[in-house]
Design an enzyme around this catalytic site. Structure first.
Site, PDB file in Angstrom:
ATOM      1  N   SER A  65       1.019  -1.109  -0.023  1.00 39.55           N
ATOM      2  CA  SER A  65      -0.029   0.068   0.009  1.00 39.55           C
ATOM      3  C   SER A  65       0.918   1.394  -0.049  1.00 39.55           C
ATOM      4  O   SER A  65       2.291   0.959  -0.264  1.00 39.55           O
ATOM      5  CB  SER A  65      -0.897  -0.208   1.087  1.00 39.55           C
ATOM      6  OG  SER A  65      -1.755   0.791   1.218  1.00 39.55           O
ATOM      7  N   ASN A  66       0.277   2.357   0.293  1.00 39.16           N
ATOM      8  CA  ASN A  66       1.202   3.600   0.394  1.00 39.16           C
ATOM      9  C   ASN A  66       0.859   4.595   1.448  1.00 39.16           C
ATOM     10  O   ASN A  66      -0.391   4.159   2.372  1.00 39.16           O
ATOM     11  CB  ASN A  66       1.079   4.089  -0.834  1.00 39.16           C
ATOM     12  CG  ASN A  66      -0.233   4.685  -1.378  1.00 39.16           C
ATOM     13  OD1 ASN A  66      -1.013   5.296  -0.933  1.00 39.16           O
ATOM     14  ND2 ASN A  66      -0.727   4.006  -2.625  1.00 39.16           N
ATOM     15  N   ARG A  67       1.279   5.723   1.378  1.00 41.17           N
ATOM     16  CA  ARG A  67       0.908   6.541   2.863  1.00 41.17           C
ATOM     17  C   ARG A  67      -0.358   7.429   2.544  1.00 41.17           C
ATOM     18  O   ARG A  67      -0.362   8.296   3.248  1.00 41.17           O
ATOM     19  CB  ARG A  67       2.134   7.508   2.855  1.00 41.17           C
ATOM     20  CG  ARG A  67       3.502   6.621   3.335  1.00 41.17           C
ATOM     21  CD  ARG A  67       4.784   7.680   3.790  1.00 41.17           C
ATOM     22  NE  ARG A  67       4.255   8.836   4.228  1.00 41.17           N
ATOM     23  CZ  ARG A  67       5.138   9.956   4.284  1.00 41.17           C
ATOM     24  NH1 ARG A  67       5.869  10.065   3.303  1.00 41.17           N
ATOM     25  NH2 ARG A  67       4.544  11.261   4.758  1.00 41.17           N
ATOM     26  N   SER A  68      -0.933   7.367   1.544  1.00 44.31           N
ATOM     27  CA  SER A  68      -2.090   8.211   1.446  1.00 44.31           C
ATOM     28  C   SER A  68      -3.374   8.018   2.321  1.00 44.31           C
ATOM     29  O   SER A  68      -3.625   7.024   2.798  1.00 44.31           O
ATOM     30  CB  SER A  68      -2.818   7.788  -0.007  1.00 44.31           C
ATOM     31  OG  SER A  68      -4.044   8.539  -0.097  1.00 44.31           O
ATOM     32  N   ALA A 122      -4.514   7.362  -4.569  1.00 37.05           N
ATOM     33  CA  ALA A 122      -3.149   6.867  -4.625  1.00 37.05           C
ATOM     34  C   ALA A 122      -3.450   5.401  -4.924  1.00 37.05           C
ATOM     35  O   ALA A 122      -3.154   4.543  -4.102  1.00 37.05           O
ATOM     36  CB  ALA A 122      -2.474   7.134  -3.397  1.00 37.05           C
TER      37      ALA A 122
END
Ligand code: C5P
Length: 222
Positions: free
Chosen positions: A30-33, A97
């Site tokens: 996943s990512n930091r959004s 994102a």
């Protein structure tokens, strides 16, 4: 801010937050959004009297009560949810994102540490923004976001062309004080054949209001 809204009510489809791409039943990429920018756009639109369909990945903030929330987890679910909710949409703002890559396969059982470090084969996800940009006819104005760490203007212009959208909203995520997880941001809006519009550092909520007016003005002209 100096923008004022005088538009008729619209139906907006907004994507927000990250996606999660499963590796096994307990792990994912996943990512930091945080979803804050997309949710702020949803709030600004509702305040302007618009109808909002909010297709959101997993976030820890509450959706505005009057938004029609469609919760998804993976990029494939987000792709399907977006395409299933396009009827009557006037303006689509793809702020999510979305993961660019996902594991080639999701292991049905938890990968054991004792088996040693696994090899992770990745494949590209489907590009939701580009899939909408390629739609003919397309009866809605299409805006995408670009999170960049360098060459913001150049990359945004390239994205406008490659994804076939009507506007790209760029932010520089290399700045620690803005962007991901922050309540503030600074945006640059790129629209074909128009000079770049810079929305200087402000709260995401303030920026969302100003951005919507810019996108609605462009939608009316297109
Ligand atoms: O190519 P990049 O990920 O930088 O593009 C960002 C824009 O494209 C965002 O609007 C994002 O929501 C959208 N996107 C998408 N589907 C993907 C990847 C990005 O809709 N698989």
């Amino acid at each position: 801010m100096r923008f004022r809204c005088t538009h008729a009510c619209m139906r907006l489809l907004i994507t927000a937050g990250p996606t999660r791409e499963p590796i096994d039943p307990v792990r994912f990429l996943s990512n930091r959004s945080s979803g804050k920018m997309g949710y702020a756009i949803a709030e600004a639109a509702l305040e302007a009297g618009d109808e909002v369909i909010l297709v959101s990945g997993p976030v820890s903030i509450a959706a505005p009560p009057r938004a029609r929330l469609v919760s998804v987890v993976t990029s494939d679910e987000m792709f399907e949810a977006v395409h299933a909710n396009l009827a009557g949409v006037d303006l689509a703002v793809l702020c999510a994102a979305v993961a660019d890559f996902k594991p080639a396969r999701c292991e049905p059982r938890k990968i054991k540490k004792s088996a040693g470090a696994p090899r992770l084969d990745l494949v590209p996800t489907r590009d939701i923004l580009a899939s909408l940009g390629a739609m003919r006819p397309r009866n809605f104005f299409l805006a995408g976001f670009a999170a960049e760490t360098n060459d913001v203007a150049e990359n945004a212009q390239k994205k406008l062309r490659e994804k076939g959208c009507d506007a790209i909203v760029a932010n520089d995520v290399s700045r620690g004080d803005l962007g991901f997880e922050s309540d503030e941001n600074e945006l640059s809006v790129f629209i074909p054949y128009q000079p770049r519009i810079v929305l200087p550092k402000a709260s995401k909520r303030e920026l969302a209001g100003a951005l919507l007016i810019i996108l609605k003005n462009s939608q009316e002209k297109s």
